[in-house]
Design a protein around this motif. Structure first.
Motif, PDB file in Angstrom:
ATOM      1  N   ARG A  76      80.255  13.417 -75.876  1.00 22.02           N
ATOM      2  CA  ARG A  76      78.963  13.744 -75.113  1.00 22.02           C
ATOM      3  C   ARG A  76      77.560  13.467 -75.952  1.00 22.02           C
ATOM      4  O   ARG A  76      76.761  13.453 -75.251  1.00 22.02           O
ATOM      5  N   GLY A 107      78.175   8.201 -68.845  1.00 18.09           N
ATOM      6  CA  GLY A 107      78.407   8.997 -70.045  1.00 18.09           C
ATOM      7  C   GLY A 107      78.241   7.852 -71.569  1.00 18.09           C
ATOM      8  O   GLY A 107      77.599   6.768 -71.214  1.00 18.09           O
ATOM      9  N   THR A 133      75.552  11.723 -73.609  1.00 18.46           N
ATOM     10  CA  THR A 133      75.591  11.461 -72.168  1.00 18.46           C
ATOM     11  C   THR A 133      74.413  12.052 -71.428  1.00 18.46           C
ATOM     12  O   THR A 133      73.902  13.063 -71.704  1.00 18.46           O
ATOM     13  N   THR A 164      76.243  11.125 -63.437  1.00 18.04           N
ATOM     14  CA  THR A 164      76.431  11.368 -64.965  1.00 18.04           C
ATOM     15  C   THR A 164      76.800   9.884 -65.349  1.00 18.04           C
ATOM     16  O   THR A 164      77.533   9.216 -64.845  1.00 18.04           O
TER      17      THR A 164
END
Length: 462
Positions: free
Chosen positions: A344, A153, A144, A151
């Motif tokens: 992540r 992903g 991520t 952000t």
């Protein structure tokens, strides 16, 4: 005095933007303007022309780290047998505002001086089997991407919503258990597919419950301290350098120090124990995993000040990932895997795919194929981490430029003759400085001459 920016045609602007973003290596427009054909020079021209705002960061583009959300269909969880642990308390403890809760901790009293530590991890591999479209897409990203202004992903938001722990009344999980004695020694380890009931807490909330002496949190602290002492006796290193949270938009940048309540240490130690336990389980059952290994530090550094912490970090060798187990000397462990962030980090997802395949009676990926996945995802994850680091530095410099008269306190953390590295703890930001001040000196400085394309500034001692 800076010369006025030249007028650019739409075609020139497009060409110069491609150079600034690292999408092409040459620019006739830059050459005709007598400017260097580098991404940094193109970036500087776009800023000077007012065509890019100072908030624009080109580093993800240059490093080929995608900033587009992943939009692929997400399957339902398969119907399968799971160990029901919903009668046990479990807590997903993370920073305020965390949106991808993928791990939780809990304990179970066993008697006879043993306590079972449970670390539950979202069962992402149930939705992302090896070789699927989701798996291929996640591998191409590696991790991520956490930028100050967004952000992105590694996996779709819809998957996080479906698999995140504590987002529903109960959650499917892959759970690692370690039966620990009072000294932190493991009597037994296991990995199972489970169903859990998870309460989400911020670190502040969890710390308040520890301060109130609530039994699960006190027990977790006791186990974490014992584990840490045991690892330190095996050479584990502890590095404590300033950390900050950076948030940015087009107009503002905010930088806040990361609080370090004792519960943060507790959670980190529990995650370390989970990686150790999963590695032991895999080794005992001959399951190939991307084991994390690290050579001995290059030298011993004594002291606890910032300059010592800085020097200690530089002694650490890079962590390597390989299909066969080996020691991780920085952690003081004989074998270790990263297992707690499959939403992540791609290599954590591979660990889950391999363990889940074994637990379900399937055939785990052979080591040679897994090694190729390790290499591919490692390159992509490195690009993601580098894009994060450069973007954080960019936005930190924006904040510095907005406060030219502010005095900052810095610490000399490295020295090479008259040249030093100055660390500004409040910003977790370092920059070069020529000073006769000895190592460890605390200096008051003003920061000026901010150059965003070069990611540099000048420190002037007061």
């Amino acid at each position: 005095m800076t010369s006025p920016a030249p007028e650019l045609t739409p075609a020139q602007r497009t060409e110069i933007e491609l150079l600034a973003r690292g999408k092409q290596e040459k620019s006739r427009a830059m050459r005709e303007l007598g400017l260097s054909e580098t991404p940094e020079a193109a970036h500087a021209l776009l800023l000077r022309s007012g065509l890019w705002p100072e908030s624009r960061t080109p580093y993800a583009d240059r490093l080929h780290a995608t900033t587009q959300p992943l939009e692929l269909p997400v399957p339902e969880f398969p119907a399968e047998a799971r160990l029901d642990l919903t009668h046990l308390d479990a807590f997903a403890i993370d920073d305020e505002g965390n949106r991808d809760p993928d791990d939780a901790v809990g304990i179970e009293a066993l008697g006879g001086g043993l306590t079972r530590l449970w670390v539950h991890v979202a069962d992402v591999a149930a939705l992302v089997p090896a070789g699927s479209d989701l798996d291929t897409a996640a591998r191409s990203r590696g991790a991520t991407l956490y930028l100050p202004d967004q952000t992105v992903g590694m996996l779709p938001d819809a998957l996080v919503e479906r698999a995140g722990l504590g987002l529903h009344e109960t959650s499917p999980a892959l759970s690692v258990s370690l039966d620990l004695d009072e000294s932190g020694n493991a009597d037994a380890v296991d990995v199972q597919l489970t169903r859990v009931r998870v309460t989400r807490l911020s670190y502040t909330q969890a710390q308040a419950r520890l301060d109130a002496a609530e039994k699960p949190f006190v027990s977790l602290l006791r186990l974490a301290r014992a584990s840490r002492l045991l690892r330190e006796s095996e050479g584990a290193l502890s590095i404590d350098l300033p950390e900050v949270r950076i948030k940015a938009d087009e107009h503002t940048v905010t930088i806040t120090p990361m609080p370090k309540p004792e519960m943060r240490f507790v959670v980190q130690e529990c995650m370390t124990l989970a990686g150790w336990g999963a590695a032991i389980f895999a080794d005992d059952n001959h399951v190939p995993l991307p084991f994390a290994t690290q050579d001995y530090p290059t030298r011993e550094v004594r002291g606890e000040g910032l300059s010592s912490q800085w020097a200690r970090r530089k002694t650490l060798a890079r962590t390597r990932f390989q299909p066969a187990p080996g020691p991780h000397h920085g952690m003081g462990l004989d074998l270790y895997v990263q297992v707690t962030s499959p939403m992540r980090r791609y290599l954590d997802l591979v660990v889950h795919q391999q363990l889940r395949s074994f637990l379900s009676g399937g055939e785990p990926m052979p080591g040679q194929l897994m090694a190729s996945h390790i290499a591919q995802s490692g390159l992509n994850a490195d690009a993601t981490r580098q894009a994060e680091r450069l973007s954080r530095r960019h936005h930190t410099l924006r904040l510095i430029a907005a406060q030219p008269e502010r005095e900052w306190e810095g610490v000399v953390v490295d020295k090479r003759g008259p040249q030093a590295t100055l660390l500004i703890p409040e910003l977790a930001f370092d920059l070069p400085l020529s000073t006769p001040a000895p190592l460890g000196s605390v200096l008051k400085v003003r920061l000026s001459d901010v150059n965003l394309p070069a990611l540099s500034a000048r420190a002037r001692p007061l």
